[in-house]
Design a protein around this motif. Structure first.
Motif, short mmCIF file in Angstrom:
data_model
loop_
_atom_site.label_atom_id
_atom_site.label_comp_id
_atom_site.label_asym_id
_atom_site.label_seq_id
_atom_site.Cartn_x
_atom_site.Cartn_y
_atom_site.Cartn_z
N GLY A 31 -20.56 -37.67 82.73
CA GLY A 31 -21.04 -38.68 81.81
C GLY A 31 -21.48 -38.19 80.44
O GLY A 31 -22.06 -38.95 79.68
N ASP A 32 -21.18 -36.94 80.07
CA ASP A 32 -21.64 -36.46 78.76
C ASP A 32 -20.71 -36.87 77.61
O ASP A 32 -21.04 -36.68 76.46
N GLY A 33 -19.55 -37.42 77.93
CA GLY A 33 -18.64 -37.89 76.89
C GLY A 33 -17.74 -36.81 76.31
O GLY A 33 -16.82 -37.12 75.55
N TYR A 34 -17.98 -35.55 76.65
CA TYR A 34 -17.18 -34.47 76.08
C TYR A 34 -15.73 -34.53 76.56
O TYR A 34 -14.81 -34.17 75.83
N ALA A 35 -15.51 -35.02 77.78
CA ALA A 35 -14.14 -35.16 78.28
C ALA A 35 -13.33 -36.09 77.37
O ALA A 35 -12.14 -35.85 77.14
N ASP A 36 -13.97 -37.12 76.83
CA ASP A 36 -13.26 -38.02 75.91
C ASP A 36 -12.81 -37.27 74.66
O ASP A 36 -11.69 -37.47 74.18
N TYR A 37 -13.68 -36.41 74.13
CA TYR A 37 -13.30 -35.59 72.97
C TYR A 37 -12.14 -34.67 73.34
O TYR A 37 -11.18 -34.55 72.57
N PRO A 61 -25.63 -28.27 69.57
CA PRO A 61 -25.13 -29.57 69.09
C PRO A 61 -25.87 -30.76 69.68
O PRO A 61 -26.01 -31.79 69.03
N VAL A 62 -26.29 -30.62 70.93
CA VAL A 62 -27.08 -31.65 71.62
C VAL A 62 -28.10 -30.92 72.49
O VAL A 62 -27.87 -29.77 72.90
N PRO A 63 -29.22 -31.54 72.78
CA PRO A 63 -30.23 -30.87 73.60
C PRO A 63 -29.63 -30.37 74.93
O PRO A 63 -28.86 -31.07 75.58
N GLY A 64 -29.94 -29.13 75.25
CA GLY A 64 -29.48 -28.54 76.50
C GLY A 64 -28.13 -27.83 76.43
O GLY A 64 -27.71 -27.22 77.40
N ILE A 65 -27.44 -27.93 75.31
CA ILE A 65 -26.15 -27.26 75.14
C ILE A 65 -26.27 -26.26 74.00
O ILE A 65 -26.44 -26.64 72.85
N ARG A 66 -26.18 -24.98 74.35
CA ARG A 66 -26.24 -23.91 73.35
C ARG A 66 -24.86 -23.32 73.19
O ARG A 66 -24.21 -22.94 74.17
N LEU A 67 -24.39 -23.28 71.96
CA LEU A 67 -23.08 -22.68 71.67
C LEU A 67 -23.29 -21.36 70.95
O LEU A 67 -24.13 -21.26 70.05
N ILE A 68 -22.50 -20.37 71.36
CA ILE A 68 -22.56 -19.08 70.69
C ILE A 68 -21.35 -18.96 69.77
O ILE A 68 -20.31 -19.54 70.00
#
Length: 166
Positions: free
Chosen positions: A33-39, A150-157
């Motif tokens: 349900g995070d919507g990233y699959a749609d992206y 980019p969103v709380p709980g997701i850290r990108l390196i």
């Protein structure tokens, strides 16, 4: 059988979107349900803003990678003279065949030779170790000062590669 790396064709948008989602799901990178699959499925939007390359074998899409050109409003961490890599994915059934490395190498060549990029940047989840090995093999360096959330709980390196000097 021969794997070809080339620009995507519009009839391949849907298959690449499904391969990309399958790759991220099988590795555990998608949260329900995070919507990233749609992206990830929206290959058409990525193709509208920059090059998308696919790996194809016997008309079957094995994987793909997208690139935002230097100066693109779609870039998230790239500087003005940098291109930015997005959504590297390989069909889980094609893993271990060098497809990801070939896609990444091709997009690096494209960024420098055809788009005139002075560098390339990308963001990745910390857990994407296979992708990190590919990027490191191609000369990318970690740039922790560009890491972001980019969103709380997701850290990108972040990783970056400077244009090679002649």
């Amino acid at each position: 059988m021969s794997i070809t790396i080339r620009p995507i064709r519009s009839h391949e948008y849907h298959p690449l979107g499904e391969v990309t989602v399958a790759a991220y799901e099988s590795a555990g990178y998608l949260a329900e349900g995070d919507g990233y699959a749609d992206y990830l499925r929206d290959v058409a939007s990525r193709a509208a803003t920059g090059p998308v390359l696919v790996a194809v074998e016997n008309d079957r899409v094995l994987g793909g990678i997208a690139l935002t050109p230097p100066g693109s409003a779609e870039s998230e961490i790239a500087g003005p003279a940098e291109a930015e890599i997005r959504a590297l994915a390989v069909d889980p059934e094609a893993g271990g065949r060098g497809v990801g490395t070939r896609l990444a190498r091709a997009v690096v060549d494209l960024a420098f030779a055809e788009l005139g990029a002075q560098g390339i940047a990308l963001s990745s989840l910390d857990a994407m170790r296979t992708a990190h090995r590919i990027y490191t093999k191609l000369g990318f360096d970690r740039v922790p000062e560009r890491d972001w959330t980019p969103v709380p709980g997701i850290r990108l390196i972040a990783f970056a590669l400077d244009r090679p000097t002649a």
